[in-house]
Design an enzyme around this catalytic site. Structure first.
Site, PDB file in Angstrom:
ATOM      1  N   GLU A 177     -74.381  87.100  28.298  1.00 60.47           N
ATOM      2  CA  GLU A 177     -74.799  85.738  27.954  1.00 60.47           C
ATOM      3  C   GLU A 177     -74.571  84.740  29.081  1.00 60.47           C
ATOM      4  O   GLU A 177     -73.486  84.182  29.216  1.00 60.47           O
ATOM      5  CB  GLU A 177     -74.063  85.254  26.689  1.00 60.47           C
ATOM      6  CG  GLU A 177     -74.469  83.841  26.284  1.00 60.47           C
ATOM      7  CD  GLU A 177     -73.782  83.326  25.025  1.00 60.47           C
ATOM      8  OE1 GLU A 177     -72.970  84.057  24.419  1.00 60.47           O
ATOM      9  OE2 GLU A 177     -74.061  82.185  24.650  1.00 60.47           O
ATOM     10  N   LYS A 219     -78.512  87.675  26.282  1.00 62.83           N
ATOM     11  CA  LYS A 219     -78.498  86.474  25.434  1.00 62.83           C
ATOM     12  C   LYS A 219     -78.657  85.243  26.323  1.00 62.83           C
ATOM     13  O   LYS A 219     -77.670  84.685  26.806  1.00 62.83           O
ATOM     14  CB  LYS A 219     -77.182  86.406  24.641  1.00 62.83           C
ATOM     15  CG  LYS A 219     -77.022  85.152  23.802  1.00 62.83           C
ATOM     16  CD  LYS A 219     -75.919  85.321  22.766  1.00 62.83           C
ATOM     17  CE  LYS A 219     -75.609  84.019  22.063  1.00 62.83           C
ATOM     18  NZ  LYS A 219     -74.733  84.209  20.894  1.00 62.83           N
TER      19      LYS A 219
HETATM   20  P1  13P Z   1     -75.132  78.552  19.635  1.00 65.50           P
HETATM   21  O1  13P Z   1     -76.344  79.217  19.021  1.00 65.50           O
HETATM   22  O2  13P Z   1     -74.485  77.544  18.711  1.00 65.50           O
HETATM   23  O3  13P Z   1     -75.396  78.033  21.003  1.00 65.50           O
HETATM   24  O4  13P Z   1     -74.003  79.655  19.749  1.00 65.50           O
HETATM   25  C1  13P Z   1     -74.342  80.905  20.204  1.00 65.50           C
HETATM   26  C2  13P Z   1     -73.206  81.488  20.928  1.00 65.50           C
HETATM   27  O5  13P Z   1     -72.706  82.537  20.582  1.00 65.50           O
HETATM   28  C3  13P Z   1     -72.704  80.788  22.131  1.00 65.50           C
HETATM   29  O6  13P Z   1     -71.851  81.626  22.836  1.00 65.50           O
END
Ligand code: 13P
Length: 344
Positions: A177, A219
């Protein structure tokens, strides 16, 4: 050719019409979310809230996996069933956040680097024993004057590469991510440029660290104008630019892409995902799905407000958003469905 178990898991995480619920808020973050609905952040309130989310009947139809926090993976449902088991019974894969947060990056004022590599192999082994199937690590890239720096992009990409390799060696599918933050006045063009730079650096680091891409999930954030930018883009422009960047940077071997919501409102996050899937149906190498935190939980949290009497309404709100996003994965969402659900 036999299929590796991690590849099976990665595919299941992005199965058609299914996505991930991010419920891995750290103790500090959940305290802020609870404060917004005037709920005190005690261990029992955090447990009760996660219990209501995970025991929502039928959640597994739309949700393939849930990301847990270290405290949560050790907690149990009201009837004594461990959360990991409760999720598995609902056909949902348990996952775990393994980073320990974004910390100030030395000599780069205003920028962060994510920590958590120390003892990571050992921590992953424990999570695997507890039943976790996948992991998450969030890197944060800030856009601003002279930001991001090359230092910030390189350091965060390196950490993501090391994390992903350690997870795969331990038997967990890594969710990779790299979040380019929406905060700021930057244009959508600048967000696109920074996202392309970041994703290129991330896939170079994954290659250097010998990560098997088929056993990983990306992600990313969507390509969007900064929250304070006067010029906000149309839904079509966000969808076009986001898909263009992914095509330029994400190898076809990656199992799937699950977007974070990053502060978009719940409906906007759904609309954007739907537009990407409608415009590019059948033409992309990876499924495009969701791994939303706020955009899935916000209505539920507001309905709950810490009261046992509101649990059913809070679960209904979660199931509704999960269904809307499931339709968006298939390009079959329409805003009319929101009104119809309200009227029902
Ligand atoms: P959000 O969808 O609230 O941005 O959170 C996703 C997430 O796991 C951030 O690390």
């Amino acid at each position: 050719m036999s299929t590796h178990p991690l590849e099976v898991t990665a595919k299941a995480m992005v199965a058609p019409g299914r996505g991930i619920l991010a419920a891995d808020e750290s103790t500090g973050t959940i305290e802020k979310r609870f404060a917004s609905v005037k709920v005190e952040s005690t261990e029992e309130n955090r447990r009760a809230y996660r219990d209501l989310l995970f025991s929502a009947k039928g959640l597994g139809q739309h949700i393939s996996g849930v990301i847990l926090y270290d405290e949560t993976i050790r907690q149990k449902s009201a009837d004594g069933t461990p959360f990991v088991e409760l999720l598995a019974r609902n056909g949902i894969l348990p996952g775990i956040k393994v980073d320990t947060g974004a910390k100030d990056l030395a000599f780069c004022p205003g920028e962060k680097v994510t920590e958590g590599l120390d003892n990571l192999a050992k921590r992953c082994a424990e999570y695997v024993r507890m039943g976790a199937k996948f992991a998450k690590w969030r890197a944060v890239i800030t856009i601003g004057a002279d930001m991001p720096s090359s230092t910030c992009v390189a350091d965060n990409a390196h950490a993501l590469g090391r994390y992903a390799a350690i997870c795969q060696a331990a038997g967990l599918v890594p969710i990779v991510e790299p979040e380019v933050l929406m905060d700021g006045e930057h244009t959508i063009e600048r967000c696109e440029e920074v996202t392309e730079w970041t994703l290129n650096a991330v896939y170079e680091a994954l290659y250097l660290n010998r990560v098997t891409l088929e056993r990983s999930v990306l992600k990313p954030s969507m390509v969007i104008a900064g929250k304070s930018c006067p010029q906000q883009a149309t839904v079509e422009e966000v969808a076009e630019r986001t898909v263009r960047v992914l095509k330029r940077t994400v190898p076809a071997a990656v199992a799937g892409v699950v977007f974070l919501s990053g502060g978009q409102s719940d409906e906007v996050a759904t609309v954007h995902l739907n537009a990407m899937n409608r415009m590019h149906a059948g033409k992309l190498p990876w499924p495009l799905s969701f791994s939303y935190g706020r955009a899935l939980q916000q209505p539920s949290l507001k309905a709950w407000k810490g009261a046992a009497a509101n649990v059913a309404a809070a679960q209904a709100a979660l199931l509704h958003r999960a269904r809307m996003n499931s339709l968006a994965c298939l390009g079959r969402y329409s805003p009319d469905l929101e009104r119809q659900a309200l009227a029902a």
